[in-house]
Design a protein around this motif. Structure first.
Motif, PDB file in Angstrom:
ATOM      1  N   ILE A 188      34.363  30.682  51.458  1.00 37.36           N
ATOM      2  CA  ILE A 188      34.553  31.840  51.462  1.00 37.36           C
ATOM      3  C   ILE A 188      35.996  32.240  51.861  1.00 37.36           C
ATOM      4  CG2 ILE A 188      33.835  34.048  52.702  1.00 37.36           C
ATOM      5  CD1 ILE A 188      31.501  32.281  53.747  1.00 37.36           C
ATOM      6  N   ALA A 189      36.683  33.111  50.857  1.00 41.33           N
ATOM      7  CA  ALA A 189      38.049  33.418  50.952  1.00 41.33           C
ATOM      8  C   ALA A 189      38.354  34.361  51.804  1.00 41.33           C
ATOM      9  CB  ALA A 189      38.842  33.454  49.760  1.00 41.33           C
ATOM     10  N   ALA A 190      37.860  34.344  53.205  1.00 44.52           N
ATOM     11  CA  ALA A 190      38.068  35.434  54.183  1.00 44.52           C
ATOM     12  C   ALA A 190      37.679  34.975  55.310  1.00 44.52           C
ATOM     13  CB  ALA A 190      37.024  36.709  53.737  1.00 44.52           C
TER      14      ALA A 190
ATOM     15  N   LEU B  66      33.449  42.197  42.971  1.00 46.91           N
ATOM     16  CA  LEU B  66      34.460  42.468  42.390  1.00 46.91           C
ATOM     17  C   LEU B  66      35.613  41.551  43.162  1.00 46.91           C
ATOM     18  CD1 LEU B  66      33.907  46.322  42.187  1.00 46.91           C
ATOM     19  CD2 LEU B  66      33.619  44.743  40.235  1.00 46.91           C
ATOM     20  N   GLY B  67      36.189  40.665  42.376  1.00 40.21           N
ATOM     21  CA  GLY B  67      36.985  39.656  43.081  1.00 40.21           C
ATOM     22  C   GLY B  67      36.267  38.672  43.717  1.00 40.21           C
ATOM     23  N   CYS B  68      35.227  38.029  43.082  1.00 43.60           N
ATOM     24  CA  CYS B  68      34.560  37.161  43.853  1.00 43.60           C
ATOM     25  C   CYS B  68      34.798  35.705  44.414  1.00 43.60           C
ATOM     26  CB  CYS B  68      33.100  36.877  43.042  1.00 43.60           C
ATOM     27  SG  CYS B  68      33.516  36.270  41.138  1.00 43.60           S
TER      28      CYS B  68
ATOM     29  N   VAL C  79      33.004  39.066  39.454  1.00 45.87           N
ATOM     30  CA  VAL C  79      34.139  39.152  38.454  1.00 45.87           C
ATOM     31  C   VAL C  79      35.323  38.814  39.007  1.00 45.87           C
ATOM     32  CG1 VAL C  79      35.673  40.897  37.071  1.00 45.87           C
ATOM     33  CG2 VAL C  79      32.857  41.233  37.592  1.00 45.87           C
ATOM     34  N   ASP C  80      35.982  37.889  38.322  1.00 48.70           N
ATOM     35  CA  ASP C  80      37.561  37.459  39.023  1.00 48.70           C
ATOM     36  C   ASP C  80      38.367  36.941  37.895  1.00 48.70           C
ATOM     37  OD1 ASP C  80      37.935  36.524  42.119  1.00 48.70           O
ATOM     38  OD2 ASP C  80      39.371  35.579  40.456  1.00 48.70           O
ATOM     39  N   THR C  81      39.709  36.816  38.283  1.00 47.61           N
ATOM     40  CA  THR C  81      40.471  36.439  37.306  1.00 47.61           C
ATOM     41  C   THR C  81      40.672  35.180  37.242  1.00 47.61           C
ATOM     42  OG1 THR C  81      42.106  37.352  38.945  1.00 47.61           O
ATOM     43  CG2 THR C  81      42.021  38.677  36.988  1.00 47.61           C
TER      44      THR C  81
ATOM     45  N   ALA D  65      37.833  38.357  34.262  1.00 47.34           N
ATOM     46  CA  ALA D  65      38.180  39.683  33.964  1.00 47.34           C
ATOM     47  C   ALA D  65      38.803  40.374  35.231  1.00 47.34           C
ATOM     48  CB  ALA D  65      36.971  40.529  33.558  1.00 47.34           C
ATOM     49  N   ASP D  66      39.569  41.352  34.884  1.00 49.41           N
ATOM     50  CA  ASP D  66      40.340  42.104  35.839  1.00 49.41           C
ATOM     51  C   ASP D  66      39.161  43.112  36.323  1.00 49.41           C
ATOM     52  OD1 ASP D  66      42.712  43.731  37.069  1.00 49.41           O
ATOM     53  OD2 ASP D  66      41.649  45.224  36.052  1.00 49.41           O
ATOM     54  N   ALA D  67      39.204  43.017  37.794  1.00 50.94           N
ATOM     55  CA  ALA D  67      38.043  43.879  38.566  1.00 50.94           C
ATOM     56  C   ALA D  67      37.950  45.069  38.306  1.00 50.94           C
ATOM     57  CB  ALA D  67      37.791  43.269  40.014  1.00 50.94           C
ATOM     58  N   ALA D  68      39.165  45.796  38.285  1.00 51.91           N
ATOM     59  CA  ALA D  68      39.319  47.254  38.150  1.00 51.91           C
ATOM     60  C   ALA D  68      38.854  47.815  36.659  1.00 51.91           C
ATOM     61  CB  ALA D  68      40.878  47.771  38.386  1.00 51.91           C
TER      62      ALA D  68
HETATM   63  C1  LIG Z   1      40.913  36.525  49.217  1.00 52.43           C
HETATM   64  S1  LIG Z   1      40.051  36.148  47.678  1.00 52.43           S
HETATM   65  C2  LIG Z   1      38.466  36.686  48.079  1.00 52.43           C
HETATM   66  C3  LIG Z   1      37.316  36.121  47.100  1.00 52.43           C
HETATM   67  C4  LIG Z   1      35.957  36.383  47.656  1.00 52.43           C
HETATM   68  N1  LIG Z   1      35.648  37.844  47.676  1.00 52.43           N
HETATM   69  C5  LIG Z   1      35.491  35.868  48.979  1.00 52.43           C
HETATM   70  O1  LIG Z   1      35.203  36.551  50.126  1.00 52.43           O
HETATM   71  O2  LIG Z   1      35.108  34.560  49.037  1.00 52.43           O
HETATM   72  C6  LIG Z   1      40.610  37.270  46.551  1.00 52.43           C
HETATM   73  C7  LIG Z   1      40.189  37.257  45.087  1.00 52.43           C
HETATM   74  O3  LIG Z   1      40.619  38.342  44.316  1.00 52.43           O
HETATM   75  C8  LIG Z   1      40.796  37.795  42.977  1.00 52.43           C
HETATM   76  N2  LIG Z   1      41.580  38.723  42.232  1.00 52.43           N
HETATM   77  C9  LIG Z   1      42.759  38.871  42.695  1.00 52.43           C
HETATM   78  N3  LIG Z   1      43.026  40.111  41.623  1.00 52.43           N
HETATM   79  C10 LIG Z   1      42.111  40.428  40.977  1.00 52.43           C
HETATM   80  C11 LIG Z   1      42.017  41.343  39.728  1.00 52.43           C
HETATM   81  N4  LIG Z   1      42.734  42.040  39.295  1.00 52.43           N
HETATM   82  N5  LIG Z   1      40.589  41.252  39.287  1.00 52.43           N
HETATM   83  C12 LIG Z   1      39.689  40.453  39.661  1.00 52.43           C
HETATM   84  N6  LIG Z   1      39.815  39.417  40.634  1.00 52.43           N
HETATM   85  C13 LIG Z   1      41.057  39.461  41.100  1.00 52.43           C
HETATM   86  C14 LIG Z   1      41.684  36.300  43.348  1.00 52.43           C
HETATM   87  O4  LIG Z   1      41.561  35.533  42.294  1.00 52.43           O
HETATM   88  C15 LIG Z   1      40.591  36.000  44.480  1.00 52.43           C
HETATM   89  O5  LIG Z   1      39.652  35.084  44.047  1.00 52.43           O
END
Ligand SMILES: C[S@@+](CC[C@H](N)C(=O)[O-])C[C@H]1O[C@@H](n2cnc3c(N)ncnc32)[C@H](O)[C@@H]1O
Length: 266
Positions: A29-31, A58-60, A81-83, A109-112
């Motif tokens: 978990i990246a938090a 979004l940003g998974c 969704v994640d890049t 993909a880009d989440a936005a």
């Molecule tokens: C701090 S991590 C959090 C990951 C996840 N939500 C979690 O709680 O474990 C931020 C994530 O956002 C993703 N990210 C950053 N910019 C992004 C974008 N424009 N679209 C999709 N994902 C993005 C990164 O690749 C990264 O995996």
């Protein structure tokens, strides 16, 4: 430690240099949340989201929120969704290992951009934890999430805040400006002023931050020491040291993190 070990260990010890996967080998978990708080937040959202079980993250990252929902809530379905291709690859392998791959769809993909599209079917839970920068900030994240949200559903948003006013050293360490965040009270005021009601929240403790950062820096340093002849070994060790210094001499105790479960009150 947070999360399941078997798939994680493969990346923490393998020779391939994937910085994100190595830094999250012990804490996927990246938090900064312990397993208990992570599960409490997820349960608050899943159990109070109109009875449905469709989740969008979004940003998974490594999709720990969706994977945990799929294993804990029978009949649930999740989209992530994640890049970051390597994080999604990890999530796919983990979904297969857990036997939930048929209920998880992952988009590189880009989440936005993804959230700007009309959903075929709206989601009961929309998450954006630690990735609000992808939307330009907290309120624009909520606006994007609301387009994907089913009536009565919940948004889970994880966002930084200032525990105390940041000095120049902290801002420097984070590459931040003071306006990137506000204090916790103001952060919640901004959310409620936009007509979102917090129905549950978790404020990360010092202990959770410490575990998160020790895991991040420790697993990267360990990988560097275990692969001394790898072309990225030096860079990995330097990155671990720089991150540890930015945290211990910089933002520790100043940067906070809150994960809110919100209902649309409009
Ligand atoms: C701090 S991590 C959090 C990951 C996840 N939500 C979690 O709680 O474990 C931020 C994530 O956002 C993703 N990210 C950053 N910019 C992004 C974008 N424009 N679209 C999709 N994902 C993005 C990164 O690749 C990264 O995996």
């Amino acid at each position: 430690m947070v999360g399941s070990a078997s798939a994680v260990e493969g990346y923490g010890t393998m020779r391939r240099y994937s910085r994100h996967l190595i830094t999250h080998a012990d804490h996927p978990i990246a938090a900064p949340l312990h397993g208990d708080s992570f599960r409490a937040v997820l349960a608050a959202a899943m159990n109070h989201s109109g009875g449905g079980k469709r989740l969008l993250d979004l940003g998974c990252g490594q999709a720990m929120w969706p994977l945990t929902a799929l294993t804990g809530w029978e009949g649930s379905f999740a989209v992530g969704v994640d890049t970051a291709a390597d994080s999604l690859e990890w999530a796919r392998a983990e979904a297969s290992r857990l036997g939930v791959a048929d209920r998880l769809t992952l988009h590189e993909a880009d989440a936005a951009r993804f959230a700007a599209e009309e959903p075929e079917e709206p989601f009961d839970v929309v998450l954006c934890v630690g990735a609000t920068h992808a939307f330009g900030g907290l309120l624009s994240t909520l606006a994007a999430a609301s387009r994907q949200l089913a009536p009565g559903g919940c948004v889970v948003v994880g966002e930084g805040f200032w525990e105390r006013e940041p000095g120049p050293d902290v801002l420097d360490a984070l590459g931040a400006v003071p306006g990137d965040y506000t204090d916790l009270g103001t952060t919640v005021d901004r959310v409620t002023a936009a007509d979102w009601e917090p129905v549950y929240a978790h404020t990360s403790t010092r202990d959770e931050w410490d575990e998160y950062e020790w895991c991040w820096t420790g697993s990267l340093a360990r990988w560097a020491l275990d692969h001394p002849d790898h072309p990225h070994a030096g860079e990995a060790r330097e990155t671990a040291a720089a991150h540890r210094a930015a945290w211990l001499h910089g933002y520790r105790g100043t940067l906070g993190f809150v994960t809110m479960v919100l209902r649309d009150a409009r």
